[in-house]
Design an enzyme around this catalytic site. Structure first.
Site, PDB file in Angstrom:
ATOM      1  N   GLY A   1      38.720  36.769  30.774  1.00  0.00           N
ATOM      2  CA  GLY A   1      39.477  36.123  29.712  1.00  0.00           C
ATOM      3  C   GLY A   1      40.072  34.790  30.122  1.00  0.00           C
ATOM      4  O   GLY A   1      40.555  34.043  29.275  1.00  0.00           O
ATOM      5  N   CYS A   2      40.054  34.473  31.408  1.00  0.00           N
ATOM      6  CA  CYS A   2      40.591  33.194  31.875  1.00  0.00           C
ATOM      7  C   CYS A   2      39.599  32.091  31.514  1.00  0.00           C
ATOM      8  O   CYS A   2      38.460  32.083  31.988  1.00  0.00           O
ATOM      9  CB  CYS A   2      40.832  33.234  33.375  1.00  0.00           C
ATOM     10  SG  CYS A   2      41.382  31.655  34.058  1.00  0.00           S
ATOM     11  N   ALA A   3      40.025  31.168  30.674  1.00  0.00           N
ATOM     12  CA  ALA A   3      39.148  30.094  30.210  1.00  0.00           C
ATOM     13  C   ALA A   3      38.716  29.188  31.358  1.00  0.00           C
ATOM     14  O   ALA A   3      37.585  28.703  31.394  1.00  0.00           O
ATOM     15  CB  ALA A   3      39.839  29.282  29.123  1.00  0.00           C
TER      16      ALA A   3
ATOM     17  N   LYS B   1      39.722  36.689  36.682  1.00  0.00           N
ATOM     18  CA  LYS B   1      40.470  37.473  35.710  1.00  0.00           C
ATOM     19  C   LYS B   1      39.716  37.318  34.398  1.00  0.00           C
ATOM     20  O   LYS B   1      39.635  36.211  33.858  1.00  0.00           O
ATOM     21  CB  LYS B   1      41.892  36.971  35.548  1.00  0.00           C
ATOM     22  CG  LYS B   1      42.642  37.755  34.465  1.00  0.00           C
ATOM     23  CD  LYS B   1      44.026  37.188  34.243  1.00  0.00           C
ATOM     24  CE  LYS B   1      44.683  37.858  33.058  1.00  0.00           C
ATOM     25  NZ  LYS B   1      44.307  37.246  31.795  1.00  0.00           N
TER      26      LYS B   1
END
Length: 138
Positions: free
Chosen positions: A11-13, A9
């Site tokens: 933007g998922c850090a 996904k």
């Protein structure tokens, strides 16, 4: 040709940290957006192997986090239909290497797949699950 297809996904850090770890070991990645894939139950099912259905789901997905959906009572068919319709429900990352499939991030499993590459550190930080970036939503 890439060795690992990594469905994330954006933007998922946590996915970012996972990709950095894989790349630091010299593993080439083909990164794909999990939310924009044309999933079908047949394409999605191999990633979950023998895991219980409840473990197929992203526990941070809003519908699960806020109690709107309880994956524990779902059949495999119901779960797959929900995930195809709402990919945010899928636990991530999904990882594929040839005909091997994985959900979540398992260093031991990935090392077993990649004997020809530099090994991933056994004492790497726990970077499974999902931790949002400061501005990212799950």
């Amino acid at each position: 040709m890439s060795c690992i297809i990594f469905y994330e996904k954006p933007g998922c850090a946590t996915n970012r940290l996972q990709k950095e770890l894989l790349r630091s070991a010299g593993i080439e990645l083909e990164v794909r957006n999990l939310l924009h894939e044309a999933w079908t139950p047949e394409r999605l099912r191999p990633f979950f192997g023998a895991l219980p259905v409840a473990e197929w789901f992203n526990p941070s997905a809003p519908a699960i986090k806020y109690g709107e959906l309880d994956p524990a009572g779902l059949t495999a068919e119901q779960a797959l239909a929900l995930m195809v319709a709402h990919p945010l429900l899928i636990r991530r990352p999904l990882i594929r290497c040839g005909m091997r499939y994985m959900v979540d991030f398992d260093l031991i499993g990935i090392n077993a797949w990649l004997p020809c590459h530099g090994r991933l550190p056994a004492l790497a930080p726990d970077i499974s699950g999902c931790r949002p970036a400061a501005s990212a939503s799950r």
